[in-house]
Design a protein around this motif. Sequence first.
Motif: not given
Lengths: 765, 158, 289
Positions: A325-329, A437-457
């Motif tokens: 996820q390091a590059t951002g979406p 005063r200031g205003i700022g934003l951030s956006i992200s994408f996030r992979g759901c659940s474990l991904g390649a970490e482990a069997i996901d069941a």
Amino acid sequence: MEFNHVHKSKKRVDVYEKVTGRAKYGADMRFPDMLYAQTLYTKYPYAEIKNIDLDKAKKQTDVEAIITAEDVPNNKFGVIIENQQVLAEDKSLFIGDGIAVVAAKTAKAAARALELIDVEYKELEGIYDPLKARKERSQLIHEENESNQVIHHPLRKGNIKQGFLESDVIIKREYDTPFIEQSYIEPEAVVAVPYQENSTITVYGSIQNPFATQGAVASVLKEKLNKIRIVQNHMGGSFGGKDEVVSSMAARAAILALKTKKPVRLVNTRDQSIKESYKRHPYKMKYKIGATHDGQLKAMQIEAVADSGAYACQTPFVTWRSVVQATGPYEVANVKTDTYGFYTNNIYTGAMRGYGSPQVIFAQESLMDELAEELDMDPVELRLKNIYHNNSITASGQKLDSHQVSLEEVLIKAVEKSDFIEKYNRYKKEQTGDKKRGIGLSISFRGCSLGAEAIDAAGIILSLKKDGSVNLYSGLAENGQGLKTVYCQIAGEILGLDIDRINFMEVDTLISPDSGSTVASRATLIGGNAVKKAANNLKNRIKKFIAESYEQTEDDIVLKDGKIYGKKSIEIMSIAKMSSMAAMEGVCLTSYGWYVSPEISWDEEIGQGNPYFTYVYGCQVAEVEVDIKTGEINVLKMTAAHDVGRAINPANVKGQIYGGVMMGLGYGIMEELKTNQGYIQNTNFDEYLIPTVKDMPDIDPIIVENPDPDGPFGAKSIGEPTLELGAAAIANAVANAADKRIRSLPINLEQIIVGRKLSKGGGQK
Amino acid sequence: MQKVKVSLTVNRKKYNLEVDPDERLLDSLRDRLHLTGVKEGCSIGECGACTVIIDGKAVNSCMVYTFQIDGSHVLTVEGLEIDGRLDPLQLSFIEHQAVQCGFCTPGMLMSAKALLNKNPNPDKEAIKTAIEGNLCRCTGYQQIIEAIEAVVKKDGSE
Amino acid sequence: MIEFEALKPQNLKEALAVLKERGIDIKLLAGGTDLLVEINNNSDRLGNFKYLMDISSIKGLDEIENEKKHLIIGALCTHTQIIESKLIEGNFPILVRGAKTIGSTQIRNRGTIGGNISNGSPAADLITPLLALKSSVILKSKNKKRELPLQDFITGPYKTDRKEDEILTKIKIPKINSDYQSSFQKVKRRQAVAISRINLAVVTDIKEKRFNDIRIAFGSATPTAIRFLKMEKKLKQTQINELNFDSIVEQTGQEMVEIAGERWSTPYKKPVVGNLLIRALQEIIREVQ
């Protein structure tokens, strides 16, 4: 689509106990003859343990047993790399390593005994900077290894050199984030009870992942899994933090319980908790980004170094999520990312809500704003130009074509609701007065659940009783996030039952199906699907029974409002009545649902593949007021837009947004574990600051729903996305307000006034 | 350590206790009277999880030695319910989803209760001041404030 | 482990009698919000003691006496009592402002003004206003009573001049007329339950558009809370419309360094003390105009 039970803000099923004080947490458990245990921690972060003299302590009144590493059958455990000591053996490797544990009849007797234990140390010079630990020929934290590197994840896409050649503008920046404490209000607590029923040991407590703890205790005691029982009490928050540390405590208590043949209670004070429990990884990050004049990203080169502290713990997986996820979406054709974890003699690091994402998001979203400024574009413009859409290809080469990629939707919604453009331009201009005063934003994408970490069941057992009431057994656990309620809603929706007929049973390894850990925002997504399967299995059996017994066709049968309806919507009977009849006919009314996540893929060598099977998207906008004379920051408003797929319980989703925003705010402006040569300087809440109610901004939650084809009723994740965005949005808002770009968290008083962090430095506590 | 005789009324019941000098009210409530609804979160009066009401005032029970408050009236979360009827605050917390892990909840309820007993019509700022010493890591406070405000509104309209 | 016996005198006379005999082994306990933390943390500051004497229930020590030229606040007055006292709000609103920023409601219900002073923290939020108000403390022992300026009572960080047979019983504050304005400033790392990073109390009257009897006390900037006498002298008789902000900021920072020396926090505190002073003065000027 209309629902009866899901998509409704149903009241949580466990609230009654909690508001009356009846709910029992780990430290509330009492057993006859229960002993009180306390751990003696090392005096030095890195030292040889030359001798431990227990004689005086053992003779102390009411002391029943004292254990050291010698008494631990298998002293090293770990889910990924087994190098975490239960108790310090030859050396202490960090300041929270335990040397001995005393079990006594009273807490006071245990405390007195600790004072009488004589330990002879040989203080050693440790390494407290991962960049130092990284150097070739630096001393090894773990002598069995070849280096201090825990892990390295590479990701290569396209041609990075070419990418920079094609760039008109290139900027390089460095960002860093500190150790963070999960700060659950309930400190860790376990009670180990020997020889209950058929188990060698039963451990009750504040245990986030009962099966992981079961595995650890079995491995440490050299016992079979089917003899170790773990029961999860109500937990006073966890946020990832009650895994390995609690497993270690459970093992210590278990050994003492078996030795004394009595229940043993081991509960940490806040100071002990902060000193010994693992933290969020500090990251040092280097980013280099290249873009064309009109803002198209061409190349990103990223290096992130994580401090793993004394043990590997979850470092390999935390840094893996970061590499994905390091590059951002953003669509970038040429990417070179390397994430690393290195051992040091600092406190070890592990899971904390976000799990490798808040650090890189802080960096990448700050960077995007810095790039926007270089290009003379506004932050929204630059992002719109590069964000993922349906069918975009990510940095790891994954085509996002299985679900609605709603980045633009969450971004626009948050930007419009918060009046971002107008305010951003207004605040950019000269402001009078000390408070900018200031205003700022951030956006992200996030992979759901474990991904390649482990069997996901995950698995669920539903048991419909003869009187129509239901027991639900889940392997995934309630941390306070509302999982119990959501599962009951899903089961209730399918079976046509109100949630107060469904009794969600405490996670107990005796019965609950091992579903892995309650982490990665996977419980609704994976576990919820298992609930759905179990409920549908049961429903199909009920339909079959009714069809056969009452001359109905299965397709006509509907379960709703506790009743069964047939042809022409005529009511046949109540579900309660059906249950007793079906039971008498020998129909099996217990069903099992086992759900395995869709396939993912990952090539370790080049960091390419389909690491997660679906993603969620979020955008947060922070409006702040910076006092440029004192450095104080007041976060006035946070707008948070999150695509959750489907909100099974909208009020719960809001609760997660409020809570996550506050945790992100803490990360952004006030939280920091201060360490010096391995010692921890702020070990309680007077000096480790988390937000109070008065730090709460006006929070505007926007729930976005794009039902995911793989989620139960379309639902996916919310737990972690809500916290990972706040710090970056605040950093960007501060830059807009005061024209100060702060690249190190937390953005505190000194950083605003002096431009850097100040610290006492030198010496020990 | 020589024990000290203390008589306390806790949740409307009278108790005669013999306590150690360094026994905190928190310890007496949890360990002697088994009122485990009173929680220990930090031991230094920062988190508010141990909040109880002593003689009408919200206090961190980890910051009081029991021997100090001989003769006092103490109310804990267990004392909010009367004859099986929940306190309006408890009902409102349920209604407004103000509870997640629940560990801060007893302390929050007691701070809110003490406030409403003293000031039945607090504004939002006064509510925040009443619970500023109750840390919550789960809820982000918003729904807790809504729950307390709802009780104020309800009382006001009756 | 810290172990002690409990003492609970029924009245002041009894307390002072016991202190006379065994004062050296006795630690005084009132609200407990500082002491119990130190005991929990096994703090070095505790020293050795055998007895903990609880004076929190001694009657009569939390009264506020309204004398002609002074307000006398009982040492056991809690912060909540101070905040709710119309007498104190009417005479010394800065004290109320300071009390409101201490801890949380729970802490304020127990913590006392006597405790805040006796703990002697450089960051104490009542000490700074009390210094600016030229307060003095009254200490009683079995046979004696003495009064001394608060500045002399605080002898170092967390150190006071209290003798082992004495109890701090009252705080005496000379009344000020309606020409006086005050301002309390506190820099903190979060919005509530926060120790002062720096605090400031300014009390002054304005005569013919000039600062007259101006008192400037800073907390958490020097080893003990202290009045910045040089800045007071510089600003006395200065025209309120002719303030040189840059020079005030520089000189305030300079005086801080002269008192406290250069420390790791100086790069932050040096500009900020001056900024706070400007802010306080501007607040006062706005009130007057």
